[in-house]
Design a protein around this motif. Structure first.
Motif, PDB file in Angstrom:
ATOM      1  N   MET A 121       0.832  -1.208   0.000  1.00  0.00           N
ATOM      2  CA  MET A 121       0.000   0.000   0.000  1.00  0.00           C
ATOM      3  C   MET A 121       0.866   1.257   0.000  1.00  0.00           C
ATOM      4  O   MET A 121       0.566   2.234  -0.701  1.00  0.00           O
ATOM      5  N   SER A 122       1.925   1.236   0.783  1.00  0.00           N
ATOM      6  CA  SER A 122       2.788   2.414   0.925  1.00  0.00           C
ATOM      7  C   SER A 122       3.490   2.764  -0.381  1.00  0.00           C
ATOM      8  O   SER A 122       3.588   3.937  -0.748  1.00  0.00           O
ATOM      9  N   ILE A 123       3.980   1.746  -1.091  1.00  0.00           N
ATOM     10  CA  ILE A 123       4.631   1.992  -2.384  1.00  0.00           C
ATOM     11  C   ILE A 123       3.635   2.628  -3.350  1.00  0.00           C
ATOM     12  O   ILE A 123       3.928   3.637  -4.001  1.00  0.00           O
ATOM     13  N   GLN A 124       2.446   2.047  -3.419  1.00  0.00           N
ATOM     14  CA  GLN A 124       1.441   2.512  -4.372  1.00  0.00           C
ATOM     15  C   GLN A 124       1.043   3.961  -4.085  1.00  0.00           C
ATOM     16  O   GLN A 124       0.973   4.800  -4.986  1.00  0.00           O
ATOM     17  N   ILE A 125       0.805   4.263  -2.818  1.00  0.00           N
ATOM     18  CA  ILE A 125       0.316   5.598  -2.477  1.00  0.00           C
ATOM     19  C   ILE A 125       1.420   6.647  -2.556  1.00  0.00           C
ATOM     20  O   ILE A 125       1.196   7.782  -2.975  1.00  0.00           O
ATOM     21  N   ALA A 126       2.647   6.269  -2.195  1.00  0.00           N
ATOM     22  CA  ALA A 126       3.752   7.239  -2.188  1.00  0.00           C
ATOM     23  C   ALA A 126       4.096   7.715  -3.589  1.00  0.00           C
ATOM     24  O   ALA A 126       4.365   8.901  -3.807  1.00  0.00           O
ATOM     25  N   LEU A 127       4.068   6.807  -4.554  1.00  0.00           N
ATOM     26  CA  LEU A 127       4.420   7.193  -5.928  1.00  0.00           C
ATOM     27  C   LEU A 127       3.271   7.906  -6.642  1.00  0.00           C
ATOM     28  O   LEU A 127       3.516   8.675  -7.576  1.00  0.00           O
ATOM     29  N   LYS A 128       2.052   7.678  -6.192  1.00  0.00           N
ATOM     30  CA  LYS A 128       0.905   8.319  -6.835  1.00  0.00           C
ATOM     31  C   LYS A 128       0.574   9.684  -6.233  1.00  0.00           C
ATOM     32  O   LYS A 128      -0.084  10.498  -6.875  1.00  0.00           O
ATOM     33  N   LYS A 129       1.053   9.935  -5.032  1.00  0.00           N
ATOM     34  CA  LYS A 129       0.702  11.181  -4.346  1.00  0.00           C
ATOM     35  C   LYS A 129       1.270  12.395  -5.071  1.00  0.00           C
ATOM     36  O   LYS A 129       2.447  12.419  -5.405  1.00  0.00           O
ATOM     37  N   LYS A 130       0.430  13.398  -5.292  1.00  0.00           N
ATOM     38  CA  LYS A 130       0.872  14.577  -6.055  1.00  0.00           C
ATOM     39  C   LYS A 130       1.900  15.393  -5.281  1.00  0.00           C
ATOM     40  O   LYS A 130       2.828  15.964  -5.847  1.00  0.00           O
ATOM     41  N   GLU A 131       1.743  15.467  -3.950  1.00  0.00           N
ATOM     42  CA  GLU A 131       2.731  16.163  -3.126  1.00  0.00           C
ATOM     43  C   GLU A 131       3.739  15.115  -2.645  1.00  0.00           C
ATOM     44  O   GLU A 131       3.372  14.196  -1.911  1.00  0.00           O
ATOM     45  N   GLN A 132       4.986  15.266  -3.015  1.00  0.00           N
ATOM     46  CA  GLN A 132       5.992  14.234  -2.727  1.00  0.00           C
ATOM     47  C   GLN A 132       6.328  14.171  -1.240  1.00  0.00           C
ATOM     48  O   GLN A 132       6.675  15.177  -0.630  1.00  0.00           O
ATOM     49  N   ILE A 133       6.226  12.960  -0.675  1.00  0.00           N
ATOM     50  CA  ILE A 133       6.622  12.766   0.722  1.00  0.00           C
ATOM     51  C   ILE A 133       8.145  12.696   0.824  1.00  0.00           C
ATOM     52  O   ILE A 133       8.842  12.628  -0.188  1.00  0.00           O
ATOM     53  N   SER A 134       8.650  12.698   2.045  1.00  0.00           N
ATOM     54  CA  SER A 134      10.101  12.675   2.249  1.00  0.00           C
ATOM     55  C   SER A 134      10.721  11.364   1.779  1.00  0.00           C
ATOM     56  O   SER A 134      11.645  11.352   0.973  1.00  0.00           O
ATOM     57  N   CYS A 135      10.207  10.254   2.291  1.00  0.00           N
ATOM     58  CA  CYS A 135      10.817   8.956   1.974  1.00  0.00           C
ATOM     59  C   CYS A 135       9.887   7.823   2.388  1.00  0.00           C
ATOM     60  O   CYS A 135       8.897   8.034   3.092  1.00  0.00           O
ATOM     61  N   LEU A 136      10.251   6.628   1.953  1.00  0.00           N
ATOM     62  CA  LEU A 136       9.453   5.434   2.206  1.00  0.00           C
ATOM     63  C   LEU A 136      10.367   4.267   2.557  1.00  0.00           C
ATOM     64  O   LEU A 136      11.391   4.055   1.904  1.00  0.00           O
ATOM     65  N   ILE A 137       9.984   3.535   3.601  1.00  0.00           N
ATOM     66  CA  ILE A 137      10.676   2.291   3.962  1.00  0.00           C
ATOM     67  C   ILE A 137       9.675   1.147   3.825  1.00  0.00           C
ATOM     68  O   ILE A 137       8.585   1.200   4.406  1.00  0.00           O
ATOM     69  N   GLY A 138      10.024   0.138   3.054  1.00  0.00           N
ATOM     70  CA  GLY A 138       9.134  -0.992   2.854  1.00  0.00           C
ATOM     71  C   GLY A 138       9.807  -2.303   3.223  1.00  0.00           C
ATOM     72  O   GLY A 138      10.895  -2.602   2.747  1.00  0.00           O
ATOM     73  N   TYR A 139       9.154  -3.060   4.087  1.00  0.00           N
ATOM     74  CA  TYR A 139       9.656  -4.369   4.510  1.00  0.00           C
ATOM     75  C   TYR A 139       8.767  -5.471   3.928  1.00  0.00           C
ATOM     76  O   TYR A 139       7.543  -5.442   4.085  1.00  0.00           O
ATOM     77  N   SER A 140       9.382  -6.439   3.260  1.00  0.00           N
ATOM     78  CA  SER A 140       8.704  -7.685   2.871  1.00  0.00           C
ATOM     79  C   SER A 140       7.449  -7.465   2.032  1.00  0.00           C
ATOM     80  O   SER A 140       6.421  -8.102   2.256  1.00  0.00           O
TER      81      SER A 140
END
Length: 218
Positions: A121-140
């Motif tokens: 979910m985090s990968i999908q939402i972070a790349l689609k969000k119009k306002e760029q977030i700082s960073c993303l950590i994804g486990y497994s």
């Protein structure tokens, strides 16, 4: 302060001041916010001006009624999974906007952390969000649907994906696939594969995640 659309376990900044950063942690299939908040508790003293928010997904888990799911896994059809993930994404996106609004933060003061289905979910939402977030950590985790994401990329935050080499729940091949995909799309991607590790977050993964947050969020 706006009430949240999702139930949430919240860990306030140790500084006792208004938070300068927010980290939202998304649990895995069958888990809950309380479960993944253990990760936040490990990081809290190193990020004293950060609030950690761990929402429960909106659906009761069909396999484990004590926990929650971002979307149901009863079908293995790609189009069905995508459709269900988009419903969950809308709710999570609303939650993220509520967090930013409540603490008067910009998107670049927000980091996303996810485990397993929460990572997806985090990968999908972070790349689609119009306002760029700082960073993303994804486990497994993995990318839910590459074609859909390719058609909807709006942001390219720095991403750190980690995976256990012995994971039998979500194959570690998904880490390599995600890395190749993200590199192709110009996303700054870091990866780590843990030897002799199954479907979990090892101590080293907790430490590496903290280092990544300190470097990119502060």
């Amino acid at each position: 302060m706006t009430s949240y659309n999702l139930e949430v376990t919240s860990i306030s900044p140790l500084s006792k001041e208004k938070p300068r950063q927010a980290v939202v942690l998304c649990h895995g299939y069958g888990g809950d916010g309380q479960d993944i908040s253990n990760l936040a508790i490990n990081w809290q003293r190193f990020l004293p001006e950060t609030i950690f928010l761990c929402p429960n997904a909106s659906e009761i888990c069909t396999v484990n009624p004590q926990g929650y799911q971002w979307y149901d896994l009863s079908s293995d059809k790609e189009e069905v999974i995508l459709e269900k993930s988009l419903v969950a994404e809308e709710k999570l996106d609303t939650f993220l906007d509520q967090v930013l609004d409540n603490f008067q933060l910009e998107a670049n003061n927000l980091a996303l952390v996810g485990f397993s289905q929460g990572c997806m979910m985090s990968i999908q939402i972070a790349l689609k969000k119009k306002e760029q977030i700082s960073c993303l950590i994804g486990y497994s985790g993995k990318i839910i649907n590459q074609k859909h994401l390719s058609d909807n990329i709006n942001s390219k935050p720095k991403i750190f994906l980690m995976h256990g080499a012995n994971d039998t729940i979500v194959s570690p091949t998904h880490l390599l696939e995600a890395k190749a995909y993200l590199v192709k799309h110009g996303v700054k991607i870091y990866t780590k594969l843990f030897k002799d590790c199954e479907h979990r977050i090892p101590v080293e993964g907790v430490s590496l995640g903290l280092g990544f947050l300190k470097k990119n969020l502060l």
